[in-house]
Write a protein that holds these residues in place. Structure first.
Motif, PDB file in Angstrom:
ATOM      1  N   GLU A  62       6.087  -0.889  -2.650  1.00 19.84           N
ATOM      2  CA  GLU A  62       5.241   0.291  -2.699  1.00 19.84           C
ATOM      3  C   GLU A  62       3.814  -0.072  -3.128  1.00 19.84           C
ATOM      4  N   ILE A  63       3.655  -0.969  -4.073  1.00 21.32           N
ATOM      5  CA  ILE A  63       2.337  -1.400  -4.549  1.00 21.32           C
ATOM      6  C   ILE A  63       1.587  -2.119  -3.436  1.00 21.32           C
ATOM      7  N   ILE A  64       2.273  -2.990  -2.699  1.00 23.78           N
ATOM      8  CA  ILE A  64       1.636  -3.716  -1.586  1.00 23.78           C
ATOM      9  C   ILE A  64       1.220  -2.736  -0.503  1.00 23.78           C
ATOM     10  N   LYS A  65       2.074  -1.775  -0.202  1.00 23.36           N
ATOM     11  CA  LYS A  65       1.779  -0.775   0.823  1.00 23.36           C
ATOM     12  C   LYS A  65       0.528   0.025   0.421  1.00 23.36           C
ATOM     13  N   LEU A  66       0.459   0.470  -0.835  1.00 19.49           N
ATOM     14  CA  LEU A  66      -0.705   1.217  -1.317  1.00 19.49           C
ATOM     15  C   LEU A  66      -1.965   0.351  -1.298  1.00 19.49           C
ATOM     16  N   GLY A  67      -1.828  -0.931  -1.640  1.00 21.88           N
ATOM     17  CA  GLY A  67      -2.958  -1.859  -1.608  1.00 21.88           C
ATOM     18  C   GLY A  67      -3.498  -2.025  -0.197  1.00 21.88           C
ATOM     19  N   VAL A  68      -2.601  -2.156   0.795  1.00 22.26           N
ATOM     20  CA  VAL A  68      -3.019  -2.308   2.196  1.00 22.26           C
ATOM     21  C   VAL A  68      -3.698  -1.037   2.687  1.00 22.26           C
ATOM     22  N   ILE A  69      -3.157   0.118   2.327  1.00 22.65           N
ATOM     23  CA  ILE A  69      -3.759   1.394   2.739  1.00 22.65           C
ATOM     24  C   ILE A  69      -5.161   1.521   2.129  1.00 22.65           C
ATOM     25  N   LEU A  70      -5.273   1.191   0.851  1.00 16.74           N
ATOM     26  CA  LEU A  70      -6.578   1.238   0.188  1.00 16.74           C
ATOM     27  C   LEU A  70      -7.567   0.277   0.829  1.00 16.74           C
ATOM     28  N   LEU A  71      -7.105  -0.912   1.200  1.00 15.86           N
ATOM     29  CA  LEU A  71      -7.960  -1.899   1.878  1.00 15.86           C
ATOM     30  C   LEU A  71      -8.449  -1.359   3.210  1.00 15.86           C
ATOM     31  N   ILE A  72      -7.575  -0.729   3.966  1.00 13.16           N
ATOM     32  CA  ILE A  72      -7.958  -0.175   5.276  1.00 13.16           C
ATOM     33  C   ILE A  72      -8.976   0.947   5.094  1.00 13.16           C
ATOM     34  N   ILE A  73      -8.725   1.839   4.152  1.00 12.75           N
ATOM     35  CA  ILE A  73      -9.641   2.958   3.931  1.00 12.75           C
ATOM     36  C   ILE A  73     -11.020   2.461   3.511  1.00 12.75           C
ATOM     37  N   THR A  74     -11.073   1.534   2.570  1.00 11.80           N
ATOM     38  CA  THR A  74     -12.372   1.034   2.117  1.00 11.80           C
ATOM     39  C   THR A  74     -13.090   0.231   3.196  1.00 11.80           C
TER      40      THR A  74
END
Length: 189
Positions: free
Chosen positions: A3-15
């Motif tokens: 879940e942490i990796i998934k949230l990190g990837v989503i945050l990376l894409i958004i930024t």
């Protein structure tokens, strides 16, 4: 952990997408911003030397290396230089003060325009008021200007703003920088 990796990837894409959009917007508007800045500078130059038909920037390292000097423009009319406008940036109370000083070919101050500054609102910011800048109008560049609080009336004295001595002295220093550039270099060009 997943879940942490998934949230990190989503945050990376958004930024990343936001960064690309901001970069694109900056590239798109940069030309417009520069054009507006040039137009504002040209308007200020015309206000200080209204007789000039055109202005040419002087790109001389000796002049630009002098204290407080940012840019120097020749005011041209009928192919002849009729005066100069000098952009200066003396140190004020709370930062640099950008100013334009107009000087006729005969060595008279044609105007002073205070631009960007961070002086104290309501006190130091009064250096931009006509009541202060008009004190320089039509004065000779031969003698250095002196800020005063005592009401001296000779041409070289400039009445400081009450409560804004540092700002007043900085503005006078800026005009003196342009004045000395004219007397020592531009006058004999």
């Amino acid at each position: 952990m997943k879940e942490i990796i998934k949230l990190g990837v989503i945050l990376l894409i958004i930024t990343s997408v936001a960064g690309l959009i901001l970069g694109f917007t900056n590239d798109l508007t940069q030309g417009i911003i520069q054009e507006r800045a040039l137009a504002e500078t040209r308007e200020a130059l015309i206000a200080l030397l209204p007789e000039a038909e055109d202005f040419a920037i002087i790109d001389d390292e000796e002049m630009l290396s002098r204290r407080n000097i940012l840019e120097v423009y020749e005011g041209i009319s009928n192919g002849e230089v009729i005066g100069y406008t000098v952009q200066v940036n003396p140190q004020g109370y709370d930062g640099r003060i950008k100013m334009l000083v107009g000087i006729s070919g005969e060595g008279r101050i044609t105007g002073v325009k205070v631009g960007e500054h961070t002086e104290t609102p309501g006190v130091g910011s009064k250096i931009a008021d006509a009541s202060f800048t008009n004190q320089f109008l039509d004065k000779s560049t031969e003698a250095e200007f002196i800020p005063t609080k005592g009401g001296e009336t000779d041409d070289q004295y400039i009445e400081a703003i009450s409560g804004a001595t540092v700002s007043s002295e900085a503005a006078v220093e800026g005009v003196n920088s342009a004045r000395s550039l004219f007397e020592e270099v531009l006058k004999n060009r």
